[in-house]
Write an enzyme that holds these catalytic residues in place. Structure first.
Site, mmCIF file in Angstrom:
data_model
loop_
_atom_site.group_PDB
_atom_site.id
_atom_site.type_symbol
_atom_site.label_atom_id
_atom_site.label_comp_id
_atom_site.label_asym_id
_atom_site.label_seq_id
_atom_site.Cartn_x
_atom_site.Cartn_y
_atom_site.Cartn_z
ATOM 1 N N ARG A 153 -37.819 -77.452 -111.260
ATOM 2 C CA ARG A 153 -38.190 -78.277 -110.101
ATOM 3 C C ARG A 153 -38.968 -77.379 -109.156
ATOM 4 N NH1 ARG A 153 -39.780 -80.483 -106.057
ATOM 5 N NH2 ARG A 153 -38.837 -82.271 -105.015
ATOM 6 N N GLU A 181 -43.360 -90.243 -106.585
ATOM 7 C CA GLU A 181 -42.378 -90.540 -107.612
ATOM 8 C C GLU A 181 -42.957 -91.395 -108.742
ATOM 9 O OE1 GLU A 181 -39.450 -89.539 -108.180
ATOM 10 O OE2 GLU A 181 -38.931 -88.520 -106.298
ATOM 11 N N ARG A 215 -31.488 -77.924 -112.616
ATOM 12 C CA ARG A 215 -32.863 -77.463 -112.749
ATOM 13 C C ARG A 215 -33.056 -76.156 -111.980
ATOM 14 N NH1 ARG A 215 -35.825 -82.850 -110.630
ATOM 15 N NH2 ARG A 215 -34.473 -82.278 -108.879
#
Length: 210
Positions: free
Chosen positions: A85, A93, A134
């Protein structure tokens, strides 16, 4: 009273003698000093990274094998695949289903990032893992700049200023966003662009996607 000629010349003689002694001493020092030796010089001031990206607490190096969206990639490291990330940014998004529709420019942001990193062996400067496991990292490009900054500069991500900047490690991001917005780059070509963190709350949670 007139001075004695002997003593009048004595001062000059003493000066000559002192000069000769000093010259001889300097010659002896030079002779004793090893050839090529130089006096130590002050160390130059430590230089930070030219790009100013904050250093990570660990690094990952490997090929970028997948670009999921404008701020998430998969890196194939020696110990396996790692989902990254990208730090300090938030991209539009991508849609998931009817209840979680995507934002305008989400696919454009993903494609722009893919053009920068897909298939390349890069190093990520990582800070921590997030709640989804992540690695949160700055993804460094071959030219020494970060893909994170490149996304914001091109207008394909926001500086992640939610929660009063809790997610913003790279303090260069807001200025890059202002420049992109002023130039109408990427998502800033649309009126009323909505931050992804606001989109996730208003649209996905409150069902207010207008």
């Amino acid at each position: 009273m007139r001075g004695n000629p002997y003593f009048r010349g004595g001062g000059k003689l003493a000066a000559v003698v002192v000069a000769l002694i000093l010259a001889a001493a300097a010659a002896v020092v030079d002779w004793l000093q090893p050839a090529g030796r130089q006096e130590p010089q002050p160390a130059p001031p430590a230089q930070g990274r030219a790009d100013g990206v904050p250093a990570g607490s660990y690094t990952l190096t490997g090929m970028i094998v997948n670009v999921a969206d404008g701020d998430t990639v998969t890196l194939r490291a020696p110990d396996g695949q790692r989902k990254i990330r990208m730090d300090s940014i938030d991209a539009p998004e991508e849609g998931h289903d009817a209840e979680q529709p995507g934002q305008p420019y989400a696919e454009a942001a993903r494609k722009h990032l893919a053009g920068l990193v897909a298939g390349k062996t890069l190093t990520a400067q990582c800070y921590e893992k997030d709640q989804y496991g992540r690695d949160v990292c700055a993804l460094m490009l071959e030219n020494g700049q970060s893909a994170n900054r490149a996304q914001v500069e091109a207008g394909y991500a926001w500086a992640y200023t939610a929660r009063r900047g809790d997610y913003l490690r790279d303090q260069a991001m807001p200025a890059l966003q202002r420049q992109a917005k002023a130039a109408g780059r990427g998502l800033w070509a649309q009126p009323g662009a909505v931050q992804p963190w606001k989109w996730r709350y208003d649209c996905w949670r409150q069902r207010q996607c207008g």
